[in-house]
Write a protein that holds these residues in place. Sequence first.
Motif, PDB file in Angstrom:
ATOM      1  N   SER A   2      61.524  48.451  81.586  1.00 35.20           N
ATOM      2  CA  SER A   2      62.293  49.555  81.027  1.00 35.20           C
ATOM      3  C   SER A   2      63.223  50.133  82.082  1.00 35.20           C
ATOM      4  CB  SER A   2      61.340  50.626  80.509  1.00 35.20           C
ATOM      5  OG  SER A   2      60.639  51.207  81.596  1.00 35.20           O
ATOM      6  N   LEU A   3      64.197  50.909  81.644  1.00 32.55           N
ATOM      7  CA  LEU A   3      65.141  51.511  82.577  1.00 32.55           C
ATOM      8  C   LEU A   3      64.434  52.459  83.535  1.00 32.55           C
ATOM      9  CD1 LEU A   3      68.091  52.244  80.122  1.00 32.55           C
ATOM     10  CD2 LEU A   3      67.993  50.465  81.872  1.00 32.55           C
ATOM     11  N   ALA A   4      63.507  53.271  83.024  1.00 29.03           N
ATOM     12  CA  ALA A   4      62.780  54.212  83.887  1.00 29.03           C
ATOM     13  C   ALA A   4      61.925  53.465  84.908  1.00 29.03           C
ATOM     14  CB  ALA A   4      61.928  55.149  83.043  1.00 29.03           C
ATOM     15  N   ALA A   5      61.299  52.376  84.507  1.00 28.64           N
ATOM     16  CA  ALA A   5      60.485  51.587  85.434  1.00 28.64           C
ATOM     17  C   ALA A   5      61.362  50.920  86.493  1.00 28.64           C
ATOM     18  CB  ALA A   5      59.678  50.548  84.681  1.00 28.64           C
ATOM     19  N   ASP A   6      62.526  50.413  86.087  1.00 27.02           N
ATOM     20  CA  ASP A   6      63.470  49.848  87.059  1.00 27.02           C
ATOM     21  C   ASP A   6      63.910  50.898  88.069  1.00 27.02           C
ATOM     22  OD1 ASP A   6      63.388  47.378  85.877  1.00 27.02           O
ATOM     23  OD2 ASP A   6      65.280  47.620  84.792  1.00 27.02           O
ATOM     24  N   VAL A  38      75.866  60.294  75.435  1.00 29.70           N
ATOM     25  CA  VAL A  38      75.451  61.691  75.250  1.00 29.70           C
ATOM     26  C   VAL A  38      74.230  61.993  76.113  1.00 29.70           C
ATOM     27  CG1 VAL A  38      74.514  63.335  73.580  1.00 29.70           C
ATOM     28  CG2 VAL A  38      76.458  61.903  72.959  1.00 29.70           C
ATOM     29  N   ALA A  39      73.251  61.112  76.117  1.00 34.08           N
ATOM     30  CA  ALA A  39      72.057  61.323  76.933  1.00 34.08           C
ATOM     31  C   ALA A  39      72.390  61.299  78.423  1.00 34.08           C
ATOM     32  CB  ALA A  39      71.004  60.267  76.612  1.00 34.08           C
ATOM     33  N   LEU A  40      73.253  60.367  78.834  1.00 31.97           N
ATOM     34  CA  LEU A  40      73.601  60.240  80.247  1.00 31.97           C
ATOM     35  C   LEU A  40      74.485  61.376  80.745  1.00 31.97           C
ATOM     36  CD1 LEU A  40      74.194  56.399  80.519  1.00 31.97           C
ATOM     37  CD2 LEU A  40      72.249  57.708  81.385  1.00 31.97           C
ATOM     38  N   SER A  41      75.091  62.128  79.830  1.00 32.29           N
ATOM     39  CA  SER A  41      75.905  63.265  80.265  1.00 32.29           C
ATOM     40  C   SER A  41      75.047  64.337  80.936  1.00 32.29           C
ATOM     41  CB  SER A  41      76.670  63.858  79.082  1.00 32.29           C
ATOM     42  OG  SER A  41      75.787  64.475  78.177  1.00 32.29           O
ATOM     43  N   GLN A  42      73.753  64.342  80.675  1.00 33.81           N
ATOM     44  CA  GLN A  42      72.845  65.300  81.311  1.00 33.81           C
ATOM     45  C   GLN A  42      72.734  65.073  82.811  1.00 33.81           C
ATOM     46  OE1 GLN A  42      69.058  65.834  79.221  1.00 33.81           O
ATOM     47  NE2 GLN A  42      69.936  64.578  77.606  1.00 33.81           N
ATOM     48  N   ILE A  43      73.000  63.861  83.249  1.00 35.23           N
ATOM     49  CA  ILE A  43      72.901  63.548  84.674  1.00 35.23           C
ATOM     50  C   ILE A  43      74.267  63.227  85.263  1.00 35.23           C
ATOM     51  CG2 ILE A  43      70.492  62.862  84.656  1.00 35.23           C
ATOM     52  CD1 ILE A  43      71.413  59.951  84.423  1.00 35.23           C
ATOM     53  N   THR A  71      65.173  64.080  87.285  1.00 41.99           N
ATOM     54  CA  THR A  71      65.968  64.249  86.067  1.00 41.99           C
ATOM     55  C   THR A  71      66.498  62.907  85.585  1.00 41.99           C
ATOM     56  OG1 THR A  71      66.601  66.437  86.848  1.00 41.99           O
ATOM     57  CG2 THR A  71      67.892  65.506  85.065  1.00 41.99           C
ATOM     58  N   VAL A  72      66.978  62.091  86.501  1.00 40.93           N
ATOM     59  CA  VAL A  72      67.477  60.759  86.137  1.00 40.93           C
ATOM     60  C   VAL A  72      66.358  59.939  85.512  1.00 40.93           C
ATOM     61  CG1 VAL A  72      68.423  58.601  87.037  1.00 40.93           C
ATOM     62  CG2 VAL A  72      69.282  60.783  87.886  1.00 40.93           C
ATOM     63  N   LYS A  73      65.181  59.981  86.116  1.00 39.86           N
ATOM     64  CA  LYS A  73      64.052  59.228  85.569  1.00 39.86           C
ATOM     65  C   LYS A  73      63.699  59.726  84.169  1.00 39.86           C
ATOM     66  CE  LYS A  73      59.372  57.762  86.507  1.00 39.86           C
ATOM     67  NZ  LYS A  73      58.203  57.924  87.356  1.00 39.86           N
ATOM     68  N   GLY A  74      63.743  61.038  83.961  1.00 39.30           N
ATOM     69  CA  GLY A  74      63.448  61.591  82.648  1.00 39.30           C
ATOM     70  C   GLY A  74      64.447  61.168  81.581  1.00 39.30           C
ATOM     71  N   ASP A  80      64.625  54.859  77.031  1.00 34.33           N
ATOM     72  CA  ASP A  80      63.611  53.841  76.748  1.00 34.33           C
ATOM     73  C   ASP A  80      62.880  54.165  75.450  1.00 34.33           C
ATOM     74  OD1 ASP A  80      64.184  52.383  79.035  1.00 34.33           O
ATOM     75  OD2 ASP A  80      62.652  53.399  80.239  1.00 34.33           O
ATOM     76  N   GLY A  81      62.567  55.433  75.252  1.00 35.55           N
ATOM     77  CA  GLY A  81      61.882  55.846  74.040  1.00 35.55           C
ATOM     78  C   GLY A  81      62.712  55.637  72.784  1.00 35.55           C
ATOM     79  N   GLU A  82      64.027  55.694  72.934  1.00 39.78           N
ATOM     80  CA  GLU A  82      64.929  55.464  71.798  1.00 39.78           C
ATOM     81  C   GLU A  82      65.229  53.992  71.577  1.00 39.78           C
ATOM     82  OE1 GLU A  82      68.376  57.802  72.586  1.00 39.78           O
ATOM     83  OE2 GLU A  82      67.318  59.697  72.307  1.00 39.78           O
ATOM     84  N   GLY A  83      64.680  53.136  72.432  1.00 41.09           N
ATOM     85  CA  GLY A  83      64.867  51.695  72.260  1.00 41.09           C
ATOM     86  C   GLY A  83      66.125  51.140  72.894  1.00 41.09           C
ATOM     87  N   VAL A  84      66.761  51.895  73.780  1.00 42.17           N
ATOM     88  CA  VAL A  84      67.963  51.411  74.461  1.00 42.17           C
ATOM     89  C   VAL A  84      67.528  50.477  75.588  1.00 42.17           C
ATOM     90  CG1 VAL A  84      69.969  52.068  75.835  1.00 42.17           C
ATOM     91  CG2 VAL A  84      69.273  53.482  73.901  1.00 42.17           C
TER      92      VAL A  84
END
Length: 120
Positions: A2-6, A38-43, A71-74, A80-84
């Motif tokens: 997953s992206l967070a694991a990477d 939209v999600a990545l705009s948070q970081i 924050t980036v990991k979150g 990842d939870g949304e299936g991206v």
Amino acid sequence: MSLAADFQAVLDSMPPDWTDLELDLRIDDQSRYIDTAVALSQINAQPYSKSDWQWRLIVAHSFGHAAAAATVKGVLATLDGEGVRGEMALREVRDGRVEVVQMWGRPESVREEFRLRRGL
């Protein structure tokens, strides 16, 4: 992976004195680009216009003008939870930099503690 694991694997490989790093990110499914943006705009992910990669992520360790690693990991865990699905590539790491703090007029005990905490 997953992206967070990477991203966590990248963080685990960093030396203890890393200051900031830059990662490139791209997603597999182009139809999810807007939702991901939209999600990545948070970081404060910076989009590429003409590149194989879609965003640049700038991450700060303890100070600086970048997104905090937690924050980036979150945000990546949310994706990842949304299936991206996608991939990341580490492009640049900066280490050994120290925060500049005005110490004039501060007692020596404060200066010593600052040096101790920052490893100077």
